[in-house]
Design a protein around this motif. Structure first.
Motif, PDB file in Angstrom:
ATOM      1  N   ALA A  64       3.664   4.266   6.241  1.00  0.00           N
ATOM      2  CA  ALA A  64       5.160   3.950   6.127  1.00  0.00           C
ATOM      3  C   ALA A  64       5.629   4.522   4.495  1.00  0.00           C
ATOM      4  O   ALA A  64       6.479   4.610   4.411  1.00  0.00           O
ATOM      5  N   GLY A  65       4.891   5.299   4.022  1.00  0.00           N
ATOM      6  CA  GLY A  65       5.992   6.564   3.402  1.00  0.00           C
ATOM      7  C   GLY A  65       4.744   5.618   1.621  1.00  0.00           C
ATOM      8  O   GLY A  65       3.902   5.324   1.885  1.00  0.00           O
ATOM      9  N   ASP A  66       4.737   7.038   1.438  1.00  0.00           N
ATOM     10  CA  ASP A  66       4.177   7.017  -0.676  1.00  0.00           C
ATOM     11  C   ASP A  66       2.223   6.408  -0.384  1.00  0.00           C
ATOM     12  O   ASP A  66       1.746   5.588  -1.024  1.00  0.00           O
ATOM     13  N   ASP A  67       1.759   7.056   0.644  1.00  0.00           N
ATOM     14  CA  ASP A  67       0.544   6.493   1.017  1.00  0.00           C
ATOM     15  C   ASP A  67      -0.089   5.487   1.065  1.00  0.00           C
ATOM     16  O   ASP A  67      -1.194   4.339   0.890  1.00  0.00           O
ATOM     17  N   THR A  68       0.618   4.082   1.358  1.00  0.00           N
ATOM     18  CA  THR A  68       0.925   2.581   2.066  1.00  0.00           C
ATOM     19  C   THR A  68       0.717   2.861   3.844  1.00  0.00           C
ATOM     20  O   THR A  68       1.044   3.527   4.250  1.00  0.00           O
ATOM     21  N   PHE A  69      -0.686   2.051   4.178  1.00  0.00           N
ATOM     22  CA  PHE A  69      -0.424   1.976   5.952  1.00  0.00           C
ATOM     23  C   PHE A  69      -0.249   0.732   6.224  1.00  0.00           C
ATOM     24  O   PHE A  69      -0.629  -0.364   5.487  1.00  0.00           O
ATOM     25  N   PHE A  70       0.500  -0.046   7.383  1.00  0.00           N
ATOM     26  CA  PHE A  70       0.298  -1.313   7.629  1.00  0.00           C
ATOM     27  C   PHE A  70       0.092  -1.128   9.408  1.00  0.00           C
ATOM     28  O   PHE A  70       0.283  -0.315   9.702  1.00  0.00           O
TER      29      PHE A  70
END
Length: 325
Positions: free
Chosen positions: A89-95
């Motif tokens: 999802a951007g900014d090194d975030t994962f969902f």
């Protein structure tokens, strides 16, 4: 099993489930069979619904993620159908999105989507992969060092018993240095700890006869293994061929960090009193160590001088100090 007390109010149950979802790092959405949103709980703050906007995958998650979700959900038609999708999802975030078609009590189909924050999981996985690569790399280096020690020991050993004695001692020195490196979380080992290991093993009752001065330099893992090996060789030579114990004259060891135009260097000096003999065989046994004169210096990109003059054994090792990241 699912059960709850009938007398508990919906508001209390709602508070309980939302709190539990937040603690789990999970969110929950519910859509009817036509895709209309019925319920949204505890979505991360990064996803907001603009005032007056009708909830949809696009208006909540944005067009890029919305399109991926629409494609995923389009394949779910019957009760029990499920699908999963992980999105960066951007900014090194994962969902992770877990979608499942369920049949409600009124026999209507609804789509439940559980959204789970996997950011920390992915970071831990990357860290674990990096650690495994590092362990593999260091293991290969260690095996190469052992192979080199075995080869050099065999080359200069006249008998099998002599080879086994020398090889076991050097291997034990290597393992001791490795213990220090592991205890420091692979940062390396301090010079005085490396020296103490060898002194405690071979001259524990006369430890006062090995005196150390100078800087207690933190050495890199590679340097720690080889410097530990050199110290082992020097101590064993002193005990096996020297006379400092009988004469009660101390060995002086210094370690100093020097600043040079080319960068910091470490200078280690071993000065041992020794009664020179004319026995060339003894001298050859003492100074025939390829480990001290070639293996260790080349492994730390340094240079060594090993000599017996004026009633003193002197070994000097100079090498560049690697800077830790």
């Amino acid at each position: 099993m699912t059960w709850f007390e009938p007398q508990r109010g919906d508001e209390q149950l709602r508070e309980f489930f939302i709190t539990a979802l937040i603690d789990m790092g999970a969110s929950l959405t519910l859509q009817d069979k036509d895709g209309t949103y019925v319920c949204i709980t505890s979505l991360p703050a990064r996803w907001r619904l603009a005032a007056g906007a009708t909830p949809s995958d696009d208006t909540i998650f944005g067009p890029e993620i919305g399109q991926k979700l629409a494609e995923l959900k389009s394949g779910l038609q019957n009760a029990g159908d499920r699908a999963e999708l992980e999105i960066e999802a951007g900014d090194d975030t994962f969902f992770e999105f877990r979608c499942r078609m369920v049949e409600m009590a009124d026999h209507d189909l609804h789509l439940i989507t559980v959204v789970i924050d996997r950011t920390e999981d992915r970071r831990r996985e990357r860290l674990l992969r990096a650690l495994l690569r590092e362990v593999s790399h260091r293991s290969k280096n260690l095996l190469a060092i052992i192979q080199s020690i075995a080869s050099q020991t065999a080359r200069y050993s006249g008998t099998l018993d002599m080879f086994l004695g020398k090889f076991r001692g050097r291997l034990h020195a290597l393992s001791q240095s490795q213990d220090l490196i592991t205890d420091s979380s692979w940062r390396g080992a301090y010079f005085r700890d490396l020296l103490k290991q060898q002194v405690d093993r071979y001259v524990q009752e006369n430890a006062d006869l090995v005196q150390v001065v100078g800087d207690d330099v933190l050495l890199t893992p590679n340097a720690s293994l080889h410097i530990g090996l050199a110290l082992h060789e020097l101590v064993v030579n002193a005990v096996s061929h020297g006379d400092f114990l009988q004469r009660r004259q101390p060995i002086e060891v210094s370690c100093r960090k020097l600043e040079t135009p080319a960068g910091p260097v470490v200078v280690i000096v071993w000065s041992e009193p020794f009664t020179a003999r004319e026995n060339e065989e003894t001298k050859a046994a003492r100074f025939g160590s390829t480990v001290l004169e070639r293996v260790v210096p080349s492994s730390v990109n340094g240079e060594a001088h090993h000599e017996l003059t004026n009633g003193q054994v002197r070994y000097e090792l100079r090498f560049p100090l690697e800077i830790f990241d």
